[in-house]
Write a protein that holds these residues in place. Structure first.
Motif, PDB file in Angstrom:
ATOM      1  N   ASN A  96       0.834  -1.211   0.000  1.00 57.33           N
ATOM      2  CA  ASN A  96       0.000   0.000   0.000  1.00 57.33           C
ATOM      3  C   ASN A  96       0.867   1.259   0.000  1.00 57.33           C
ATOM      4  O   ASN A  96       0.601   2.220  -0.727  1.00 57.33           O
ATOM      5  N   HIS A  99       2.674   1.763  -3.405  1.00 52.62           N
ATOM      6  CA  HIS A  99       1.682   2.186  -4.403  1.00 52.62           C
ATOM      7  C   HIS A  99       1.338   3.658  -4.205  1.00 52.62           C
ATOM      8  O   HIS A  99       1.338   4.450  -5.163  1.00 52.62           O
ATOM      9  N   THR A 132      -2.303  -2.509  -8.508  1.00 52.31           N
ATOM     10  CA  THR A 132      -1.024  -1.900  -8.160  1.00 52.31           C
ATOM     11  C   THR A 132      -0.611  -0.938  -9.259  1.00 52.31           C
ATOM     12  O   THR A 132      -0.699  -1.260 -10.444  1.00 52.31           O
ATOM     13  N   SER A 133      -0.170   0.247  -8.883  1.00 45.99           N
ATOM     14  CA  SER A 133       0.244   1.257  -9.858  1.00 45.99           C
ATOM     15  C   SER A 133       1.319   0.715 -10.792  1.00 45.99           C
ATOM     16  O   SER A 133       2.203  -0.038 -10.383  1.00 45.99           O
ATOM     17  N   VAL A 136       4.948   1.025  -9.820  1.00 43.84           N
ATOM     18  CA  VAL A 136       5.580   0.113  -8.871  1.00 43.84           C
ATOM     19  C   VAL A 136       6.259  -0.998  -9.662  1.00 43.84           C
ATOM     20  O   VAL A 136       5.602  -1.762 -10.366  1.00 43.84           O
ATOM     21  N   ARG A 413      -5.525   2.171  -0.941  1.00 44.73           N
ATOM     22  CA  ARG A 413      -4.672   2.552  -2.070  1.00 44.73           C
ATOM     23  C   ARG A 413      -5.285   3.712  -2.837  1.00 44.73           C
ATOM     24  O   ARG A 413      -6.434   3.639  -3.299  1.00 44.73           O
TER      25      ARG A 413
END
Length: 432
Positions: A96, A99, A132-133, A136, A413
């Motif tokens: 978290n 992200h 997830t971005s 990342v 997130r």
């Protein structure tokens, strides 16, 4: 503009006669800023079910309990076949935080952990990746032949929530998958006390290796604590780890009590500063505290009204910037506090991730400081090896604002940068 992400030069680099830089440096393309961290990769799986399903899978209603892998697999197959799964979210404290850092900074972060090597579209591992971005970097993950962690939240018709947790292979991270080059080049290493809970697990050894490499290369280590019970169980060992490796400890008031045996947030922060250089303490509706050290001769007094609690006039020097204690000739403990942004959201459905959001903001400021020092080492901002770009007070404001955003969207997130981040937030937070 990259500070660390795409940023507006005018907010960060006011040019004066004593601080000029050539046109080539305005591209800033040569600087590679990123942070890294280790996590027990886990997916939160939400489903609405009947009470009979709880009984079929041996789950005690309204309780949190461990599940073995076989039972967890059977439950997942059943919920999938019956189309009962509402959502699958990427979880994990460090996941978290990384992200959210990448969302805030619009820049790269690197995550260490494990991931199922066989992923099907729509399954829990796929859900983890989707949530997830893209900033990342997951290329350092260790592939494993089996499931990552799963946390089932089963909601029955009466609204009760039952939790079933299956660790899977999330603790199987081998020290071999910890890259020295990645840690050496990072602005910070972020860890969680969960990975220190069991010395027999591979992820424990991976965490020790990462922390040792960070210390070797003078990379700041940020540690977030797990739960009151975990901190209590490993208090002595955890305290030694903090003393040996950690630059900043992030915790809530319950974890602070377990670590320091102080119930007052300020006194707990003061006690924690005997182990580490900086403390982030989130205290729920009371807001959050950031404390640390600065050089006594360089301390800056606040313009805000002085406040006393467990410590008299504790916020007197909150306009100062943090330093490592070892970098101070005369170390001075500094404290800053802020109440919840705008009183907090009107409705809070889920408090999960508020502390992770606050830590991501501190991480962003720390990384921004390193970036600025790399591109403008002669700047007056770097006459001392400050830890952050901003003052204690300004970092408090930023962390508080991000925490609010996490609570307001009811998700740990962030789905986007802060609404005003490209304008007023950056100009005010970074210029102090």
């Amino acid at each position: 503009m990259k500070f660390p992400g795409r940023r507006k030069i005018k907010h960060y680099f006011p040019v004066n006669a004593d601080n000029r830089f050539d046109r080539e440096s305005m591209t800033f393309g040569h600087t590679n800023t990123y942070v890294c961290g280790i996590d027990q990769n886990i997916v939160d799986i939400y489903a609405h079910v009947d009470d009979s399903i709880l009984a079929d899978f041996g789950l005690a209603k309204a309780a949190s309990q461990l599940m073995d892998n076989e039972t967890a697999n059977q439950l997942y197959h059943y919920l999938s076949f019956q189309k009962l799964i509402d959502n699958q979210y990427a979880g994990g404290t460090i996941g978290n935080t990384l992200h959210n850092y990448s969302i805030l900074a619009d820049d790269r972060s690197v995550q260490f952990g494990v991931m199922s090597q066989n992923i099907r579209v729509g399954d829990y591992s796929y859900g983890y990746l989707c949530n997830t971005s893209s900033k990342v970097d997951l290329t350092q993950l260790q592939p494993v032949d089996g499931p990552i962690g799963r946390c089932y939240t089963l909601i029955t018709p009466d609204g009760e929530r039952t939790f079933g947790i299956s660790p899977g292979l999330m603790n199987n991270l081998s020290p071999e998958y910890i890259s020295e080059d990645i840690i050496k080049g990072s602005s910070a290493l972020v860890l969680c006390a969960y990975t220190l809970g069991d010395e027999s697990l591979p992820i424990y050894q991976a965490t020790i290796k990462a922390a040792s490499l960070a210390k070797k290369h003078d990379v700041p280590v940020l540690l977030t604590l797990g739960t009151y019970s975990l901190v209590t169980a490993i208090r002595e060992r955890l305290s030694q780890f903090i003393s040996d490796y950690v630059t900043l400890v992030a915790m809530n008031e319950e974890e602070a009590l377990a670590l320091t045996e102080q119930s007052d947030p300020l006194l707990a922060s003061e006690a924690a500063l005997n182990l580490t250089d900086m403390v982030l303490l989130t205290a729920g509706p009371e807001g959050l505290y950031i404390s640390g050290y600065t050089e006594k001769t360089l301390a800056r007094e606040t313009d805000n009204p002085l406040v006393s609690a467990g410590i008299t006039d504790y916020n007197r020097y909150e306009f100062s910037r943090p330093l490592l204690k070892k970098d101070c000739v005369e170390p001075l403990k500094v404290y800053s506090h802020i109440s919840p942004y705008m009183g907090g959201p009107d409705k809070i459905k889920n408090t999960n991730g508020a502390g992770d959001g606050a830590l991501a903001a501190v991480l962003h400021d720390l990384a921004a400081n390193r970036f600025h020092r790399q591109v403008l080492p002669t700047s007056s901002k770097h006459k001392k090896p400050w830890l952050t770009y901003s003052s204690f007070s300004q970092v408090c404001k930023y962390a508080n604002r991000v925490s609010y955003e996490v609570l307001a969207q009811s998700s740990p997130r962030l789905s986007r940068a802060l609404p005003e981040q490209e304008d007023s937030l950056e100009e005010s937070y970074w210029e102090r």
